[in-house]
Design a protein around this motif. Sequence first.
Motif, PDB file in Angstrom:
ATOM      1  N   ALA A 125       0.850  -1.191   0.000  1.00  0.00           N
ATOM      2  CA  ALA A 125       0.000   0.000   0.000  1.00  0.00           C
ATOM      3  C   ALA A 125       0.885   1.241   0.000  1.00  0.00           C
ATOM      4  N   ILE A 126       0.421   2.273  -0.690  1.00  0.00           N
ATOM      5  CA  ILE A 126       1.124   3.552  -0.733  1.00  0.00           C
ATOM      6  C   ILE A 126       0.148   4.641  -0.289  1.00  0.00           C
ATOM      7  N   ILE A 127       0.570   5.421   0.702  1.00  0.00           N
ATOM      8  CA  ILE A 127      -0.224   6.540   1.186  1.00  0.00           C
ATOM      9  C   ILE A 127       0.452   7.830   0.731  1.00  0.00           C
ATOM     10  N   VAL A 128      -0.209   8.567  -0.144  1.00  0.00           N
ATOM     11  CA  VAL A 128       0.313   9.854  -0.615  1.00  0.00           C
ATOM     12  C   VAL A 128      -0.373  10.950   0.199  1.00  0.00           C
ATOM     13  N   VAL A 129       0.428  11.726   0.916  1.00  0.00           N
ATOM     14  CA  VAL A 129      -0.101  12.717   1.845  1.00  0.00           C
ATOM     15  C   VAL A 129       0.092  14.129   1.295  1.00  0.00           C
ATOM     16  N   PHE A 130      -0.933  14.964   1.443  1.00  0.00           N
ATOM     17  CA  PHE A 130      -0.812  16.372   1.089  1.00  0.00           C
ATOM     18  C   PHE A 130      -1.483  17.212   2.170  1.00  0.00           C
ATOM     19  N   ASP A 131      -1.211  18.513   2.145  1.00  0.00           N
ATOM     20  CA  ASP A 131      -1.735  19.460   3.136  1.00  0.00           C
ATOM     21  C   ASP A 131      -2.977  20.135   2.555  1.00  0.00           C
ATOM     22  N   LEU A 132      -4.104  19.994   3.224  1.00  0.00           N
ATOM     23  CA  LEU A 132      -5.355  20.566   2.731  1.00  0.00           C
ATOM     24  C   LEU A 132      -5.347  22.090   2.696  1.00  0.00           C
ATOM     25  N   SER A 133      -4.369  22.713   3.306  1.00  0.00           N
ATOM     26  CA  SER A 133      -4.268  24.170   3.258  1.00  0.00           C
ATOM     27  C   SER A 133      -3.178  24.628   2.290  1.00  0.00           C
ATOM     28  N   ASN A 134      -2.606  23.678   1.534  1.00  0.00           N
ATOM     29  CA  ASN A 134      -1.507  23.990   0.621  1.00  0.00           C
ATOM     30  C   ASN A 134      -1.745  23.307  -0.718  1.00  0.00           C
ATOM     31  N   TYR A 135      -2.203  24.083  -1.706  1.00  0.00           N
ATOM     32  CA  TYR A 135      -2.543  23.499  -3.002  1.00  0.00           C
ATOM     33  C   TYR A 135      -1.343  22.859  -3.677  1.00  0.00           C
ATOM     34  N   TYR A 136      -0.160  23.445  -3.515  1.00  0.00           N
ATOM     35  CA  TYR A 136       1.024  22.912  -4.197  1.00  0.00           C
ATOM     36  C   TYR A 136       1.352  21.495  -3.737  1.00  0.00           C
ATOM     37  N   SER A 137       1.076  21.187  -2.478  1.00  0.00           N
ATOM     38  CA  SER A 137       1.346  19.833  -1.985  1.00  0.00           C
ATOM     39  C   SER A 137       0.426  18.816  -2.655  1.00  0.00           C
ATOM     40  N   LEU A 138      -0.791  19.235  -2.993  1.00  0.00           N
ATOM     41  CA  LEU A 138      -1.694  18.358  -3.745  1.00  0.00           C
ATOM     42  C   LEU A 138      -1.225  18.230  -5.183  1.00  0.00           C
ATOM     43  N   ASP A 139      -0.763  19.326  -5.757  1.00  0.00           N
ATOM     44  CA  ASP A 139      -0.269  19.318  -7.127  1.00  0.00           C
ATOM     45  C   ASP A 139       0.934  18.389  -7.262  1.00  0.00           C
ATOM     46  N   PRO A 154       1.785  -2.025 -10.218  1.00  0.00           N
ATOM     47  CA  PRO A 154       0.543  -1.273  -9.997  1.00  0.00           C
ATOM     48  C   PRO A 154      -0.657  -2.158  -9.688  1.00  0.00           C
ATOM     49  N   SER A 155      -0.671  -3.376 -10.208  1.00  0.00           N
ATOM     50  CA  SER A 155      -1.813  -4.259  -9.999  1.00  0.00           C
ATOM     51  C   SER A 155      -1.867  -4.843  -8.594  1.00  0.00           C
ATOM     52  N   SER A 156      -0.787  -4.703  -7.832  1.00  0.00           N
ATOM     53  CA  SER A 156      -0.745  -5.338  -6.506  1.00  0.00           C
ATOM     54  C   SER A 156      -0.578  -4.329  -5.372  1.00  0.00           C
ATOM     55  N   VAL A 157      -0.753  -3.036  -5.662  1.00  0.00           N
ATOM     56  CA  VAL A 157      -0.572  -2.005  -4.638  1.00  0.00           C
ATOM     57  C   VAL A 157      -1.870  -1.219  -4.461  1.00  0.00           C
ATOM     58  N   LEU A 158      -2.299  -1.067  -3.211  1.00  0.00           N
ATOM     59  CA  LEU A 158      -3.450  -0.229  -2.895  1.00  0.00           C
ATOM     60  C   LEU A 158      -2.978   1.207  -2.710  1.00  0.00           C
ATOM     61  N   LEU A 159      -3.728   2.161  -3.235  1.00  0.00           N
ATOM     62  CA  LEU A 159      -3.335   3.562  -3.162  1.00  0.00           C
ATOM     63  C   LEU A 159      -4.323   4.363  -2.322  1.00  0.00           C
ATOM     64  N   PHE A 160      -3.773   5.256  -1.495  1.00  0.00           N
ATOM     65  CA  PHE A 160      -4.584   6.139  -0.669  1.00  0.00           C
ATOM     66  C   PHE A 160      -4.053   7.566  -0.816  1.00  0.00           C
TER      67      PHE A 160
END
Length: 265
Positions: A125-139, A154-160
């Motif tokens: 599993a891969i957790i990609v984290v960004f800051d909800l108050s910082n648009y660039y972190s989402l970008d 890619p077929s064997s990894v869950l993404l969050f």
Amino acid sequence: MNSLPPIREDRIIHELPLYFNRDAAVHTKADFHVTVQNASQRSDSLRFTVAKVIVVGDVAVGKTSLINRFCRDTYEKGYKATIGVDFEMERFEILGVPFSLQLWDTAGQERFKCVASTYYRGAQAIIVVFDLSNYYSLDHARQWLEDAMIDNDPSSVLLFLVGTKKDLSPPDVLAQMEQEAIRLSEEIRAEYWAVSALSEIPFGVFFCIGESVRDFFLRVASLTFEARVLAELERNNNKQVDGIVKITDHDDDKTLKKKHANCCS
């Protein structure tokens, strides 16, 4: 003799935890796959299982705070950068079966990327984290995912996709950020969550409830557990030997060694 302490009561899972947002959930079923439920009933035949989870994202988006809130129920207000990679092991019992998550907290600073990337391989599993108050972190989230997937199937990894610091975002900013995040989660086939490792109540008094953090990690553990069981059954061509389904650990990090690379300064 088993020297491990009992699994915490709030880490015992009998039902599949609910998604955060149905529109942003890849898995919308109400319960565990019936095949997984049946295999788990033969709990004496299932061996201890581990899933590797890597947490990536820009510097200071709250990756460490997210993990610390769940694993230690703590929150540090002062920022302290992760150097290279930190590691936590969290134990669960899912449908009566012992199961653990290896949580790899990777550095977001550019100078540590080379070191951190050596730990990406073999993730379930891969957790990609960004800051909800910082648009660039989402970008930047898409690039973090691409980097993390280089050595993974890619077929064997869950993404969050996880937005942190929900408590710091004004309602109008939060609504816009969540709309963009849900759009991205659909594009990359990730499940979206919005959380806060720290919540604030009036008069400046901090009340640490870790909004949605516990629910999120229970969801991660449950979905990775289900994926591991189904993968093993498929690997064994759905055949049972003497009525036993054995789940084995194929992680590359069996000894959990930290192989520090010398490619970064």
